[in-house]
Write an enzyme that holds these catalytic residues in place. Structure first.
Site, mmCIF file in Angstrom:
data_model
loop_
_atom_site.group_PDB
_atom_site.id
_atom_site.type_symbol
_atom_site.label_atom_id
_atom_site.label_comp_id
_atom_site.label_asym_id
_atom_site.label_seq_id
_atom_site.Cartn_x
_atom_site.Cartn_y
_atom_site.Cartn_z
ATOM 1 N N LYS A 1 -0.112 5.740 8.297
ATOM 2 C CA LYS A 1 0.626 5.877 7.040
ATOM 3 C C LYS A 1 -0.337 5.901 5.859
ATOM 4 O O LYS A 1 -0.243 6.746 4.962
ATOM 5 C CB LYS A 1 1.633 4.730 6.900
ATOM 6 C CG LYS A 1 2.511 4.779 5.646
ATOM 7 C CD LYS A 1 1.965 3.948 4.495
ATOM 8 C CE LYS A 1 2.059 2.476 4.769
ATOM 9 N NZ LYS A 1 1.665 1.657 3.576
ATOM 10 N N LYS B 1 -7.469 1.190 -2.838
ATOM 11 C CA LYS B 1 -7.058 0.821 -1.474
ATOM 12 C C LYS B 1 -7.276 1.990 -0.519
ATOM 13 O O LYS B 1 -7.646 1.788 0.651
ATOM 14 C CB LYS B 1 -5.592 0.405 -1.463
ATOM 15 C CG LYS B 1 -5.070 -0.031 -0.084
ATOM 16 C CD LYS B 1 -5.835 -1.226 0.473
ATOM 17 C CE LYS B 1 -5.379 -1.591 1.897
ATOM 18 N NZ LYS B 1 -4.057 -2.248 1.917
ATOM 19 N N THR C 1 0.866 -1.182 0.000
ATOM 20 C CA THR C 1 0.000 0.000 0.000
ATOM 21 C C THR C 1 0.901 1.229 0.000
ATOM 22 O O THR C 1 1.575 1.514 0.996
ATOM 23 C CB THR C 1 -0.921 0.028 1.225
ATOM 24 O OG1 THR C 1 -1.768 -1.126 1.194
ATOM 25 C CG2 THR C 1 -1.789 1.282 1.227
#
Length: 290
Positions: free
Chosen positions: A240, A172, A97
Site C-alpha cells: 500500500k 514517510k 501513512t
C-alpha cells in the site's frame, strides 16, 4: 495537560493512545470495533466514544492512526466525522501513512471548520509504538506543529517539522523506499551466505558494525535466518505504501527503479500467501525462486 481524542486502535494506535493517557492527558478513544475501544478505556482509565465526532468533541487535539486514504476520510468527514465535532482552534494530527494528496484535501477541509492540521506519519513499528520511541515526521504550519509537538512527544523519540502540510507524508515515503531497498539487499546477503555455507550469525556480527549495518540487519537477521516472518510490518501494508511512493514519483517526475522492482517482489510474496508476513519475507521469496 490536554484533552485528546484518538481515532484508531490498531497495533500502533492502541499503545500510542496509552502513552498519552500515561502522561495524564484526558484521552477519549474511538475504534471501528467498539469492544476494543471499551477495553482500552478500561485499561487506561480513559473514555471511549461510538463515533469519531463524539470522541473529538471539546478536544484540544485529535489524533488518528487508521488504515488508508479512505479510512482517514471516513473518520474525518461527514456528520459523524471528527471535523464536525472539533472546536475551532483545535488541531487534528494524522499519524496514518496516506497519500500527500488526501492530506492536502483534508487539511483544506479542516481549515473550513477553523481547525489546524498536521500530517505526522510515524516510523518505528509496533515495538517503537509500545516503547514510546517513534520517529514522527510532520507537515503543517509552525504554529500548529509547536502546539502539537509536546503532545506527540508522549510517544515520539524524535518529532520534527519538515515543511508544509503533505511534507510529513512525503518523508514517510522516503522512509519506506529506504526500508524496501535495504530489506532486499539484506535478504540477498543472507541468502548468499546460506548457499555458500557461511554462518549467517557470524557474518552479521562482523559486518553490522561497519558501513553495511542497519536497523533491519540488527533487528531482523535472526528471524530471517530462522525462516520466521511474523515479527513486524506486514507485506500488504508495505505494498500500500509503495503504491503511494510510485504514484508520487509519477506526479513529481522522480525515478524509482529499485522501489518499483522490490514492489513486484512483494507482490510475489503475496502470491505465496505471505500478505501478512513481515517485510523481511523477501528472503523467503528468494528461497522459493531458487
Amino acid at each position: 495537560m490536554a484533552k485528546v481524542g484518538f481515532l484508531g486502535l490498531g497495533v500502533m494506535g492502541y499503545p500510542m493512545a496509552g502513552h498519552l493517557a500515561a502522561k495524564d492527558h484526558e484521552v477519549t478513544v474511538y475504534n471501528r470495533t467498539s469492544a476494543k475501544a471499551q477495553a482500552w478505556a478500561e485499561a487506561h482509565q480513559g473514555g471511549y466514544a461510538a463515533t469519531p465526532r463524539e470522541a473529538s468533541e471539546g478536544c484540544d487535539f485529535v489524533m488518528s492512526c487508521v488504515g488508508n486514504d479512505d479510512d482517514l476520510r471516513s473518520v474525518c468527514l461527514g456528520p459523524d466525522g471528527a471535523f464536525a465535532g472539533m472546536k475551532k482552534g483545535a488541531i487534528f494530527v494524522d499519524h496514518t501513512t496516506v497519500s500527500a494528496k488526501v492530506t492536502r484535501e483534508l487539511a483544506e477541509a479542516a481549515a473550513a471548520f477553523g481547525i489546524g492540521y498536521v500530517d505526522a506519519p510515524v516510523s518505528g513499528g509496533q515495538a517503537g509504538a509500545e516503547n514510546g520511541v517513534l520517529s514522527v515526521m510532520c507537515g503543517g504550519t509552525e504554529a500548529d506543529f509547536a502546539a502539537a509537538e509536546p503532545v506527540m512527544a508522549a510517544y515520539g523519540k524524535i518529532v520534527k517539522l519538515l515543511g508544509a502540510v503533505g511534507m510529513g507524508q512525503t518523508a514517510k515515503m522516503c522512509n519506506q523506499i529506504c526500508i524496501a531497498g535495504l530489506m532486499q539487499g539484506l535478504s540477498e546477503a543472507l541468502h548468499l551466505a546460506e548457499k555458500s555455507g557461511l554462518d549467517g550469525e557470524a557474518l552479521v556480527e562482523v559486518i553490522s558494525g561497519g558501513a553495511a549495518g542497519s536497523w533491519q540487519m540488527i533487528n531482523r537477521h535472526k528471524t530471517m535466518l530462522a525462516d520466521e516472518y511474523n515479527h513486524g510490518f506486514a507485506v500488504d501494508w508495505m505494498r500500500k505504501d509503495l503504491a503511494i511512493c510510485l504514484a508520487t514519483a509519477d506526479e513529481v517526475g522522480a525515478s524509482l527503479p529499485v522501489t518499483a522492482l522490490v514492489d513486484q517482489f512483494y507482490k510475489d510474496v503475496q502470491k505465496m500467501g505471505g500478505g501478512r508476513w513481515d517485510t523481511s519475507s523477501l528472503m523467503k521469496r528468494l528461497k522459493a525462486f531458487e
